[in-house]
Structures are given as structure tokens and as C-alpha cells.
Design an enzyme around this catalytic site. Sequence first.
Site, mmCIF file in Angstrom:
data_model
loop_
_atom_site.group_PDB
_atom_site.id
_atom_site.type_symbol
_atom_site.label_atom_id
_atom_site.label_comp_id
_atom_site.label_asym_id
_atom_site.label_seq_id
_atom_site.Cartn_x
_atom_site.Cartn_y
_atom_site.Cartn_z
ATOM 1 N N HIS A 258 10.262 -3.702 -7.294
ATOM 2 C CA HIS A 258 9.802 -4.229 -8.591
ATOM 3 C C HIS A 258 10.531 -5.551 -8.831
ATOM 4 O O HIS A 258 10.354 -6.495 -8.078
ATOM 5 C CB HIS A 258 10.093 -3.147 -9.643
ATOM 6 C CG HIS A 258 9.476 -3.348 -10.989
ATOM 7 N ND1 HIS A 258 8.578 -4.335 -11.280
ATOM 8 C CD2 HIS A 258 9.631 -2.640 -12.159
ATOM 9 C CE1 HIS A 258 8.209 -4.239 -12.550
ATOM 10 N NE2 HIS A 258 8.839 -3.223 -13.100
ATOM 11 N N HIS A 297 0.934 -6.459 -3.914
ATOM 12 C CA HIS A 297 1.005 -6.017 -5.305
ATOM 13 C C HIS A 297 0.120 -4.806 -5.496
ATOM 14 O O HIS A 297 -0.942 -4.716 -4.888
ATOM 15 C CB HIS A 297 0.553 -7.139 -6.254
ATOM 16 C CG HIS A 297 1.041 -6.932 -7.644
ATOM 17 N ND1 HIS A 297 0.357 -6.155 -8.551
ATOM 18 C CD2 HIS A 297 2.160 -7.364 -8.266
ATOM 19 C CE1 HIS A 297 1.038 -6.138 -9.675
ATOM 20 N NE2 HIS A 297 2.131 -6.853 -9.540
ATOM 21 N N ASP A 353 7.380 -12.772 -7.432
ATOM 22 C CA ASP A 353 8.767 -12.855 -6.978
ATOM 23 C C ASP A 353 8.966 -13.781 -5.787
ATOM 24 O O ASP A 353 10.101 -14.085 -5.423
ATOM 25 C CB ASP A 353 9.278 -11.455 -6.604
ATOM 26 C CG ASP A 353 9.587 -10.629 -7.831
ATOM 27 O OD1 ASP A 353 9.968 -11.231 -8.850
ATOM 28 O OD2 ASP A 353 9.451 -9.396 -7.789
HETATM 29 N N1 CMC Z 1 4.580 -6.623 3.479
HETATM 30 C C1 CMC Z 1 3.904 -5.984 4.457
HETATM 31 N N2 CMC Z 1 3.033 -5.000 4.247
HETATM 32 C C2 CMC Z 1 2.820 -4.642 2.973
HETATM 33 C C3 CMC Z 1 3.463 -5.273 1.900
HETATM 34 C C4 CMC Z 1 4.377 -6.287 2.190
HETATM 35 N N3 CMC Z 1 5.054 -6.908 1.229
HETATM 36 N N4 CMC Z 1 3.050 -4.712 0.745
HETATM 37 C C5 CMC Z 1 2.180 -3.757 1.077
HETATM 38 N N5 CMC Z 1 2.044 -3.720 2.421
HETATM 39 C C6 CMC Z 1 1.195 -2.808 3.192
HETATM 40 C C7 CMC Z 1 1.947 -1.483 3.345
HETATM 41 O O1 CMC Z 1 2.762 -1.465 4.481
HETATM 42 C C8 CMC Z 1 0.806 -0.498 3.400
HETATM 43 O O2 CMC Z 1 0.270 -0.552 4.688
HETATM 44 P P1 CMC Z 1 -0.331 0.778 5.382
HETATM 45 O O3 CMC Z 1 -1.513 1.123 4.541
HETATM 46 O O4 CMC Z 1 -0.656 0.343 6.753
HETATM 47 O O5 CMC Z 1 0.762 1.819 5.313
HETATM 48 C C9 CMC Z 1 -0.227 -1.103 2.452
HETATM 49 O O6 CMC Z 1 0.046 -2.506 2.432
HETATM 50 C C10 CMC Z 1 -0.114 -0.557 1.042
HETATM 51 O O7 CMC Z 1 1.251 -0.641 0.662
HETATM 52 P P2 CMC Z 1 1.872 0.208 -0.513
HETATM 53 O O8 CMC Z 1 3.346 0.079 -0.472
HETATM 54 O O9 CMC Z 1 1.281 1.582 -0.532
HETATM 55 O O10 CMC Z 1 1.270 -0.554 -1.732
HETATM 56 P P3 CMC Z 1 1.694 -0.361 -3.194
HETATM 57 O O11 CMC Z 1 0.532 -0.675 -4.012
HETATM 58 O O12 CMC Z 1 2.375 0.927 -3.437
HETATM 59 O O13 CMC Z 1 2.827 -1.466 -3.260
HETATM 60 C C11 CMC Z 1 4.297 -3.113 -3.698
HETATM 61 C C12 CMC Z 1 2.918 -2.555 -4.029
HETATM 62 C C13 CMC Z 1 4.563 -4.315 -4.613
HETATM 63 C C14 CMC Z 1 5.353 -2.055 -3.976
HETATM 64 C C15 CMC Z 1 4.324 -3.551 -2.229
HETATM 65 O O14 CMC Z 1 3.352 -4.529 -1.978
HETATM 66 C C16 CMC Z 1 5.696 -4.013 -1.792
HETATM 67 O O15 CMC Z 1 6.566 -3.202 -1.528
HETATM 68 N N6 CMC Z 1 5.917 -5.380 -1.770
HETATM 69 C C17 CMC Z 1 7.214 -5.891 -1.443
HETATM 70 C C18 CMC Z 1 8.142 -5.817 -2.657
HETATM 71 C C19 CMC Z 1 7.783 -6.829 -3.715
HETATM 72 O O16 CMC Z 1 7.533 -7.987 -3.420
HETATM 73 N N7 CMC Z 1 7.801 -6.400 -4.985
HETATM 74 C C20 CMC Z 1 7.507 -7.240 -6.115
HETATM 75 C C21 CMC Z 1 6.228 -6.851 -6.769
HETATM 76 S S1 CMC Z 1 5.631 -8.072 -7.930
HETATM 77 C C22 CMC Z 1 6.772 -8.072 -9.195
HETATM 78 C C23 CMC Z 1 6.785 -6.827 -9.967
HETATM 79 O O17 CMC Z 1 5.735 -6.335 -10.426
HETATM 80 O O18 CMC Z 1 7.850 -6.302 -10.153
#
Ligand code: CMC
Length: 416
Positions: A258, A297, A353
Site C-alpha cells: 500500500h 493496482h 507510488d
Molecule cells: N509487478 C509484477 N507483477 C505484478 C505486479 C507488480 N507490481 N502487480 C501485480 N502483478 C501480477 C501478480 O504477480 C499477479 O500475477 P499472477 O496472476 O500471474 O499471479 C497478478 O498481477 C495479480 O496480482 P495481485 O497481487 O493479485 O493483484 P492485486 O490486485 O491484489 O494487487 C497490488 C494490487 C497493488 C497489491 C499489486 O499490484 C502490487 O503488489 N504492486 C506492487 C506494490 C505497489 O506498488 N503498491 C502500491 C499500490 S498504489 C498505492 C496505494 O494504493 O497504496
Amino acid sequence: MSAKEVNELIRQAAEKAMRETDSEPEPGLTEEINWPIKVELHRGLAGAISNTTQIGYVNGAKGWLIYRGFNCFDLAEKSSYEETCHLLLHGRLPSSSELSIFNEQLKKYRRVPQPVLDVLRMIPTESSHPMSALATAVSMLGNLDANSEDISVENETEISLKLISQMATLAGAIGRIRQGKEPLTPNPELSHAANFFYMLSGTVPDEMNERIMDVSLILHADHGMNASTFTTMVVNSSLSDMYSSVVGGISSLKGPLHGGANQQVVLNLREIGSVENVDSWYQKKRAAKEKVMGFGHRVYKAYDPRARIFGPIAKLMAEKSAENKTIYEIAAKLEEVVVSELGQERKIFPNVDFYSGIIYKAMGIDTDMFTPIFAVSRIAGWTARALEYLADNRLFRPRAVYTGPIKIDYKPIEDR
Ligand code: CMC
């Protein structure tokens, strides 16, 4: 470089967003389960609807961020954090007399009680994250407020205003203490953004740095039912007090999935070290199935509008020093590499971010203070949404699909 130039960049980012916004539908998010009735499971509550709201709207397919009807590009270019807070809390942009009153209220509350600063000085900086210190400080504020248990909407609104004002003072004090310096007294002559910058850095910002800090506070102020907002609302829905609810929000925001991502981004860019290393660094991350911080996201499946604004501002700031330029160039290359593989197909683009940390770094702010800046802004969304929900409160209480056994005979301990 001037504030006007920053506003022009935001206008251009808005035009680019308009050009690129397509009509893709929202993705499906559900999975059907028989348990013992048929339910739809949404891991991480994805797509789950918790309440109705008039505060803000995120359209993930189009990349829209809207606060009470106003799009974030307009607010970033034309508004101020104070105006935005008034909009979120009170439902409308203020008239000039309303804004003066609102500003006076914020100024009145800026100083924090001495015992809070005393507690902050007791926290060991080597082992503590500034977000943990911030949570402690807000908890202490609650302990010192004899009215904290009055959970009427009227009193909670007053506390919210106090917290919006004091979060900046607390983050400033934490930053200074971590550098072995004395916290500064708020400067009543300054805007909220300029005063925060001053309390954190000890320097009154120039016009451009004030504008950029203001833009950053505006753009982080609210963002749908994100984890920290939801946490704040869940705590508040048990009719706990606003201080405790906000402590929950801060604790949730701290995590690297987050608000903690901006700090991780800059650490990663430093680790990469040069534009030439970007490709191999990224391939290693992919091979290890690790996520790249600052990308992806839960809601946006289009380019995050906040990153559309922060990207060009980071580029503008990069001109300030050779080190900033290198960091920016590594980031730009990383964006190119990640988006070329994960962009169109997986809808993974830079999020808020990705470039915000680069901007704060160019402003001279310590890496570990990036997430507290997020909290200094998001306090507006946390409190506005908790207050809106409080007016027609119902305890949040979802259920889990139990997947364990249900009929095991109990054995006395000596027979196990
Ligand atoms: N890099 C590589 N792959 C990714 C990323 C990433 N940053 N984000 C998602 N994916 C892939 C993930 O590996 C998964 O692949 P698979 O289906 O093959 O397993 C797929 O996309 C879905 O990922 P998820 O984690 O289930 O997606 P989510 O909706 O739960 O996650 C997220 C959203 C923000 C937690 C995630 O994109 C992430 O961890 N990003 C990196 C951390 C980050 O930058 N966070 C800041 C978010 S924006 C500010 C805020 O709101 O706080």
C-alpha cells in the site's frame, strides 16, 4: 522553474489521459463457491461493495480519479490541499470566506501537545519505522483528548479537522527527531503544504516546491475503498473513537503493498544503479516471481492518473541534480521495460507510488519519510469517509468461507 510550469505539466497530463482513455469494461472479479450455500468469493475482497458514498470515485478501466464530482487533474492544477479537504469533509468547494475560516481552524490546531513530542523523543529511531511512530503519536493525541470518547458526528468532525492539521506537525516532528534535530514550531504564515515542508526540512519551500507538495497532498487525499481507508472505517464502525480509527489507517498504510511502496521504489532504483542494469534487474525479479514495487493496482487497469501527473513532475525535478537525473532515467527505463511486458496484456502500469518517491527525494526528503507524507494527505479521505459512514453506521462484519473440518471428536490431552 515556476509553479506555473508545474500547472502546465498537469494540464498536459490531463489532455494525454483524455486522449488515451478507452472504453474497456471493468474486469470480472468473482469466483463461485459452494459453501454450504453458493457464494462468490472475492480474494482480498476484490470487487466487494461495502457501502455507498458521495466522497470519491475511481474508475479503474478509464483511469479516472474523482473527488465529489471533480476530476483529480482539475483539482491538482487549480485547487489547494486546504480546499480539497473542505471539499472532502464538507461536500463542496469552499467560498473564500469559508476557506478563510477553514484555514484558521487548521492553523489553530497545528501545534501538538508537549507530551506527544516527549513520547516521540522516547522512540528509538534505529528500530522504529516513522509510520509506527506516527501511529503512536496519534494514539497519544487520543489519550490526551478528554473528549475523544464523544463519538457524535459533530465532535468526530472537529477531531478530524484537528487530525488533518496535526498529522503534518507530527510527521514533521518525527522526521526532525530521526535526524537528531528539534521539532519546529508551525509557521502560521504558511499554507498547509508549505508549513509541512518547512517543519520536515527546516526550510521554507520556494514557490515550485510548495506547489509540488500541494499537488502531492491533493492527489493522495482520497482513493476509494483502499486498505487504509477501509481499515479506518472498520475500526470506526464499531463506534470506536476517531483517533483509534486513524491509528488503524496509519498501520494499514505502512505496508509495502500500500503506502510503503514509494519508499521501496527509490530503494530499488538505487539498487539498480544505472540505466544499463535495468533489464537484468527486472529479469531477475520476474524469474524470482517478485513484484516490481510502484507497478500494478487493484482497481486501475489503465494508467494511474496520479502517475500521469507525477511522471512529468519527476522529470522536471530531475533537472535539479545529476543524481536526480540518473534516478529518473533509471525509473523511466524501468517503466518502459515493465510496461512493454506487462502493460497491454496484464494491464500493469506505474501507480502513484512509482514517481512520488523520486519527487520527494529530489526535494531532499529522507526515504523513510515518504510514507508519512502519504498519511499527512490521506488523513482527509480517512476521516471524510469514516464520518460519512458514521452518520448511518452499521458494524462491518464480513464472513469467511470455512474450509477446515467440522466434525472431529475431542480427545483428552493424554490420548493425543
Ligand atoms: N509487478 C509484477 N507483477 C505484478 C505486479 C507488480 N507490481 N502487480 C501485480 N502483478 C501480477 C501478480 O504477480 C499477479 O500475477 P499472477 O496472476 O500471474 O499471479 C497478478 O498481477 C495479480 O496480482 P495481485 O497481487 O493479485 O493483484 P492485486 O490486485 O491484489 O494487487 C497490488 C494490487 C497493488 C497489491 C499489486 O499490484 C502490487 O503488489 N504492486 C506492487 C506494490 C505497489 O506498488 N503498491 C502500491 C499500490 S498504489 C498505492 C496505494 O494504493 O497504496
